[in-house]
Design an enzyme around this catalytic site. Sequence first.
Site, PDB file in Angstrom:
ATOM      1  N   ARG A   1      -3.379  -6.516 -15.106  1.00 45.50           N
ATOM      2  CA  ARG A   1      -3.739  -6.018 -13.786  1.00 45.50           C
ATOM      3  C   ARG A   1      -4.402  -6.952 -12.820  1.00 45.50           C
ATOM      4  O   ARG A   1      -5.178  -7.559 -12.473  1.00 45.50           O
ATOM      5  CB  ARG A   1      -4.339  -4.820 -13.726  1.00 45.50           C
ATOM      6  N   TYR A   2      -3.978  -6.893 -11.552  1.00 45.41           N
ATOM      7  CA  TYR A   2      -4.330  -7.804 -10.740  1.00 45.41           C
ATOM      8  C   TYR A   2      -4.395  -7.343  -9.473  1.00 45.41           C
ATOM      9  O   TYR A   2      -4.059  -6.700  -8.886  1.00 45.41           O
ATOM     10  CB  TYR A   2      -2.891  -8.581 -10.620  1.00 45.41           C
TER      11      TYR A   2
ATOM     12  N   GLY B   1       1.098  -1.570 -16.984  1.00 46.40           N
ATOM     13  CA  GLY B   1       0.471  -1.604 -18.284  1.00 46.40           C
ATOM     14  C   GLY B   1       1.830  -1.693 -19.010  1.00 46.40           C
ATOM     15  O   GLY B   1       2.919  -0.880 -18.696  1.00 46.40           O
TER      16      GLY B   1
ATOM     17  N   ASP C   1       3.410   7.165 -17.142  1.00 47.66           N
ATOM     18  CA  ASP C   1       3.667   8.489 -16.563  1.00 47.66           C
ATOM     19  C   ASP C   1       4.190   8.792 -16.014  1.00 47.66           C
ATOM     20  O   ASP C   1       3.787   9.971 -15.147  1.00 47.66           O
ATOM     21  CB  ASP C   1       1.871   7.558 -15.538  1.00 47.66           C
TER      22      ASP C   1
ATOM     23  N   GLY D   1       5.763  -0.919 -12.035  1.00 41.69           N
ATOM     24  CA  GLY D   1       5.803   0.952 -11.462  1.00 41.69           C
ATOM     25  C   GLY D   1       5.341   0.308 -10.257  1.00 41.69           C
ATOM     26  O   GLY D   1       5.227  -0.443  -9.010  1.00 41.69           O
ATOM     27  N   ASN D   2       4.919   1.700  -9.523  1.00 42.51           N
ATOM     28  CA  ASN D   2       4.368   1.172  -8.045  1.00 42.51           C
ATOM     29  C   ASN D   2       3.488   0.289  -7.508  1.00 42.51           C
ATOM     30  O   ASN D   2       4.257  -0.908  -6.427  1.00 42.51           O
ATOM     31  CB  ASN D   2       3.432   2.943  -7.760  1.00 42.51           C
ATOM     32  N   GLY D   3       2.225  -0.345  -7.870  1.00 40.24           N
ATOM     33  CA  GLY D   3       1.590  -0.852  -7.805  1.00 40.24           C
ATOM     34  C   GLY D   3       2.404  -2.877  -7.856  1.00 40.24           C
ATOM     35  O   GLY D   3       2.557  -3.135  -6.697  1.00 40.24           O
ATOM     36  N   THR D   4       3.446  -2.524  -8.894  1.00 39.36           N
ATOM     37  CA  THR D   4       4.363  -3.708  -8.506  1.00 39.36           C
ATOM     38  C   THR D   4       5.232  -3.864  -7.901  1.00 39.36           C
ATOM     39  O   THR D   4       5.650  -4.648  -7.188  1.00 39.36           O
ATOM     40  CB  THR D   4       5.308  -3.443 -10.429  1.00 39.36           C
TER      41      THR D   4
END
Lengths: 390, 390
Positions: B74-75, B11, B133, B102-105
Amino acid sequence: MKKVAIGQAGGPTAVINATLVGLVETVQDECEVLFVQNGYEGLVNEHFLTGDEATIQWVTSHRHVPGACLGSGRYAFTDEAITQAVTNLKKQGADTLFFIGGNGTMEALLKVKQEAIQQGMELTVIGLPKTVDNDLGSTDHAPGFGSAAHYVAQYVKDASRDLHAMKNFEQIRVLETMGRNAGWLAAASGVYKEHPEEGPHFIAVPEQKLDRKELLRVVKAAIRDYGYAVVVVSEGVKWEDGEQIERAVVHGRAVLGGISEEIEAFLKEELQLSVRSELLGMNQRAGSQEVSTQDQMEAYEVGRVGGEWAKEGADHIMVSFVREQMDDYEMKLKPVKLEDVIHEGERGLPSQFIENPESYYAWLRPLLGGGTPSYPPLSQRRVYNHEKIN
Amino acid sequence: MKKVAIGQAGGPTAVINATLVGLVETVQDECEVLFVQNGYEGLVNEHFLTGDEATIQWVTSHRHVPGACLGSGRYAFTDEAITQAVTNLKKQGADTLFFIGGNGTMEALLKVKQEAIQQGMELTVIGLPKTVDNDLGSTDHAPGFGSAAHYVAQYVKDASRDLHAMKNFEQIRVLETMGRNAGWLAAASGVYKEHPEEGPHFIAVPEQKLDRKELLRVVKAAIRDYGYAVVVVSEGVKWEDGEQIERAVVHGRAVLGGISEEIEAFLKEELQLSVRSELLGMNQRAGSQEVSTQDQMEAYEVGRVGGEWAKEGADHIMVSFVREQMDDYEMKLKPVKLEDVIHEGERGLPSQFIENPESYYAWLRPLLGGGTPSYPPLSQRRVYNHEKIN
């Protein structure tokens, strides 16, 4: 003018307190002030607050604070209640009554005047305009609207950047604005648009019924050309074959809202894309970060000038804005009869502004406080969901 | 470092472009730049943008523009996709990869590094933090959060003034914030509260299950004492006997939201008062008017320092914030291993901050850019709906 009663009515704005402060600072040296809390309900139920030094100081400290510090509200003003209101004012020894508000407020104020005449009471009444919807007649615009318009326009511009960045995940956003039966606020959402690929791509106003085919055509074109689409819709919009959507009815007044959800469902069904609807939020009328400096200044001036005119003997008028030339905006105030305001009724967005948005934006810009933000164009890169919508 | 690929993921925030600009301005003189559009999806599907002079200029003009100008998204990063990503980078001759996210990245970035090692490719990877967040581990906080926290706190402060003015019409507002599984943003809503009668009166965070009795007790007390109540709830909150509410699942990721509507229904039923729920809107992450000057500065610095460290040979790290003392905040950056970030996982609001909000606010204030707004107290006038709630 010996004792002045002052109240605020209807939905608050980010600058309604500035009008109150302008008025109080103008009249306090020459007369007693009596504050009416909670709008007309407070007038009927005697929610008065004596304007002693501490209270005056407390009130005037709200010049830059959103919301109506005296308390506002909505109230069904029956004949009995009007009689009671006048009786209460007489008991308090008030000879002048100011109310800051919109259409309903001006109507109520005139009724109070008429009842005072009936009761043989000499009561001066003066209305000070306020509305984020800009649907008040007999004035070029009303304080509160400039800030709300800036809020909506800036919100949509920023949200467009956000959505464009996420278009592989979410392609359409439907943003619902306030405005009741008038499209001024929704139409303002386009005023900061600098590039064709920026949102809003479609704006729906209550003055025109919403045509599904046209909506679909424009949204499809935006998806095809830019990969995303931002739709702005006023809460008062009706489908071509439908009626306004009411979220609730409170004190006999409809709270509109929900059309964005119906548009979301319609576009999802038709396009099989990710669509999200969003209400722009109550802070359209209370956001302190989005206050227009022009609006804030004008709100104060409306109060100050109303106070001056009362000293000079004005009665049953509303302080109104006049625009003498389109090209070179200069704030100018004049008194208009309450009867004329009421006779004009709710004022919608004129058709020439709907047909020619640029002329509307030229009219609107001086009210926004300047400082129009400038963003670079969006990247003209590949569009992904093109194939889905042919 | 000869050719640097740069992307943005997850995001967007109001300041993610400032990080991009800080990085680009630092590395552009010494190496070629290749922009990755649309996050990891673009890395896999070769949505590259050559960093020629015009493109660099276009990118760096976004320093104060919200949203992710390269495109984010998002992916779901499968093993196959990772292999393809590395193949694409090799083909492009890139030796360094930066991702802002963020975390996922960060997790994805480490996977790319491991795959590059597998393929015998020398690839430096560096992560630059970003999240509204604030749920990213191994850092004191992340850029984007300060602005979002200011947005939420100011919104709630202004909305409280609005609601208080309308309490003869509407008594309770339930405001839902972003935050996913962490309560940082919702808890920030109290930081500008100066007077006990101001909202928020109740804050619900995902770290604690929501107790109906306690919610009802606090809301009743606020109605009794102040005539209105403002409830703030994080999108990730669960009822004591419930689960998180998912609005949708997109690309395998739950989009949370809807708890505020359930609270609205619950309070309406229990108290028979007028209650309205509201989502604070996507501009929590994109509102340009609410950007914290500190956050904007730090976002740029994270990019600049990341670029400097890459020049000095750093690899598979994330740029992280350290706070050495609580009393006297000074921005300080250090590299942390991507493995450590991933190992720490999603970071919730610590229990000491939940138990002692003042200690959280002291931690938070330096990130908000100063200029805490000050409003006078609310009028301590009669309360109307008292009798209804005993």
